[in-house]
Structures are given as structure tokens and as C-alpha cells.
Scaffold this motif. Structure first.
Motif, PDB file in Angstrom:
ATOM      1  N   UNK A 154      37.879   1.029  13.443  1.00 40.88           N
ATOM      2  CA  UNK A 154      39.010   0.820  12.547  1.00 40.88           C
ATOM      3  C   UNK A 154      40.015  -0.044  13.296  1.00 40.88           C
ATOM      4  N   UNK A 155      40.652  -0.970  12.590  1.00 36.37           N
ATOM      5  CA  UNK A 155      41.644  -1.856  13.207  1.00 36.37           C
ATOM      6  C   UNK A 155      43.006  -1.163  13.148  1.00 36.37           C
ATOM      7  N   UNK A 156      43.427  -0.595  14.277  1.00 38.51           N
ATOM      8  CA  UNK A 156      44.681   0.147  14.370  1.00 38.51           C
ATOM      9  C   UNK A 156      45.865  -0.805  14.444  1.00 38.51           C
ATOM     10  N   UNK A 157      45.695  -1.879  15.191  1.00 39.46           N
ATOM     11  CA  UNK A 157      46.747  -2.890  15.344  1.00 39.46           C
ATOM     12  C   UNK A 157      46.092  -4.251  15.269  1.00 39.46           C
ATOM     13  N   UNK A 158      46.492  -5.036  14.303  1.00 44.03           N
ATOM     14  CA  UNK A 158      45.902  -6.358  14.109  1.00 44.03           C
ATOM     15  C   UNK A 158      46.475  -7.392  15.057  1.00 44.03           C
ATOM     16  N   UNK A 159      45.917  -8.582  14.960  1.00 44.57           N
ATOM     17  CA  UNK A 159      46.357  -9.692  15.786  1.00 44.57           C
ATOM     18  C   UNK A 159      45.227 -10.685  15.966  1.00 44.57           C
ATOM     19  N   UNK A 160      45.426 -11.611  16.859  1.00 46.90           N
ATOM     20  CA  UNK A 160      44.468 -12.682  17.101  1.00 46.90           C
ATOM     21  C   UNK A 160      43.383 -12.219  18.060  1.00 46.90           C
ATOM     22  N   UNK A 161      42.119 -12.513  17.722  1.00 45.40           N
ATOM     23  CA  UNK A 161      40.964 -12.282  18.597  1.00 45.40           C
ATOM     24  C   UNK A 161      40.420 -13.634  19.018  1.00 45.40           C
ATOM     25  N   UNK A 162      40.120 -13.780  20.307  1.00 49.11           N
ATOM     26  CA  UNK A 162      39.591 -15.036  20.828  1.00 49.11           C
ATOM     27  C   UNK A 162      38.427 -14.768  21.764  1.00 49.11           C
ATOM     28  N   UNK A 163      37.431 -15.648  21.717  1.00 45.44           N
ATOM     29  CA  UNK A 163      36.334 -15.567  22.681  1.00 45.44           C
ATOM     30  C   UNK A 163      36.950 -15.598  24.083  1.00 45.44           C
ATOM     31  N   UNK A 164      36.479 -14.723  24.950  1.00 44.38           N
ATOM     32  CA  UNK A 164      36.997 -14.651  26.316  1.00 44.38           C
ATOM     33  C   UNK A 164      38.078 -13.601  26.503  1.00 44.38           C
ATOM     34  N   UNK A 165      38.584 -13.028  25.393  1.00 45.39           N
ATOM     35  CA  UNK A 165      39.592 -11.972  25.517  1.00 45.39           C
ATOM     36  C   UNK A 165      39.051 -10.806  26.336  1.00 45.39           C
ATOM     37  N   UNK A 166      39.930 -10.214  27.122  1.00 44.73           N
ATOM     38  CA  UNK A 166      39.582  -8.999  27.859  1.00 44.73           C
ATOM     39  C   UNK A 166      39.515  -7.829  26.882  1.00 44.73           C
ATOM     40  N   UNK A 167      38.655  -6.862  27.194  1.00 44.31           N
ATOM     41  CA  UNK A 167      38.507  -5.643  26.392  1.00 44.31           C
ATOM     42  C   UNK A 167      38.627  -4.478  27.358  1.00 44.31           C
ATOM     43  N   UNK A 168      39.539  -3.531  27.077  1.00 44.58           N
ATOM     44  CA  UNK A 168      39.698  -2.388  27.941  1.00 44.58           C
ATOM     45  C   UNK A 168      40.131  -1.174  27.134  1.00 44.58           C
TER      46      UNK A 168
END
Length: 174
Positions: A154-168
């Protein structure tokens, strides 16, 4: 000092389950422009809070548990191997929105993760394969995907997603 993981200590298991210091990376983004149409790989997109990805045909209800799907990058090679292919399977064929490397996604069930600086996802469950995997990958496609289908979120907080973004992993709020 005794080995710290011996015994039936539930607090030890809870501590182990909560220890995810690794950081992953967003490797691929796919959007489904229409039902049964091929996924389109994009470099970036907007995640809409409690909705879906901009440009994706899926329109889940607010509060839904399957607003976005993720799959483990490392599992692409495993699925290919089960099918007897020599190259990792193209993620577009698996019909998931995000491909993440460097984190064991299964360890993220019921947790929140941040993707880039803006987006927060709540991992809601496993994304089991469907019969379309036989159509897409050929005979055995469904079974090749079992245990490797990824997760729903579920998307709790939206925003921009980009290839290379960190995920933690986001730490739980008190």
C-alpha cells in the motif's frame, strides 16, 4: 560468552526479525497502460498516496492492500534457471511494478519501507503467481514463480520514484 541465538527466546527471534540494516536499490519500474497490455519500463513515475502509480491502469480502492507490487531482482535469475533459460527473465514479463535489489523482500512483510526520499510503502503480503505466468513464460511458468512472486504493498506516502533510488526499512513510529 554463549552463542546469542541458542534457545527458545522469543525476544531473540523478535530482535532477529527486526534487524534489517541493509539498503536496497530500485532497479526497474514497470507500468501497465491497459489490462492485458505489456508493461512499459519507465525511468521514473509518481506514486499516488493510497492509490496507485501514475500511468498504471490499475485503480485499487483507497486502503487496498495491492496498490503496488514489488519483486526481488535476485529472483529474476532463479525464475529463469527454473525455466531452463540462460538470461534473467525480463521483469516486464512478470507483471510487477518495482524490481528491488539488495534486500530480502520477504523479510519486509508487515513493515514499511522508504523508496527514495519521498515514497513510503507498507508491505501487505505476498504476490502469488497467477495462471498468466503459463501464458507469459510457457509451460512451468507458474511453478517457476512459486515462492518468487514478490510482494504487494500500500502506498502510505506518495512521491517521485526513480531508478537507482535507495530502498530501506522505516523504523516503526512509537
Amino acid at each position: 560468552m554463549p552463542f546469542p541465538f541458542v534457545g527458545d527466546d522469543k525476544s531473540t527471534i523478535a530482535r532477529l526479525l527486526s534487524t534489517l540494516p541493509q539498503q536496497g536499490r530500485l532497479e526497474w519500474i514497470g507500468l501497465r497502460p491497459a489490462r492485458r497490455e505489456p508493461l512499459q519500463a519507465v525511468l521514473e513515475t509518481e506514486a499516488e498516496t493510497d492509490r496507485h502509480l501514475a500511468g498504471d491502469h490499475a485503480r485499487p480502492k483507497p486502503g487496498g492492500k495491492r496498490q503496488i507490487t514489488l519483486i526481488q531482482h535476485e529472483h529474476l535469475a532463479a525464475v529463469s534457471s527454473f525455466l531452463g533459460l540462460t538470461e534473467p527473465v525480463d521483469p516486464a514479463r512478470l507483471r510487477r511494478n518495482l524490481v528491488v535489489s539488495g534486500l530480502n523482500l520477504l523479510a519486509l512483510k508487515n513493515r514499511r519501507v522508504r523508496v527514495g526520499m519521498e515514497v513510503v510503502l507498507e508491505i501487505t503480503g505476498e504476490c502469488h503467481p497467477c495462471s498468466r505466468m503459463e501464458e507469459e513464460l510457457g509451460p512451468g511458468g507458474y511453478n517457476a514463480m512459486r515462492g518468487h512472486g514478490g510482494l504487494t504493498a500500500r502506498i502510505v506516502q506518495g512521491g517521485r520514484l526513480r531508478i537507482g533510488d535507495a530502498v530501506w526499512v522505516e523504523e516503526p513510529q512509537p
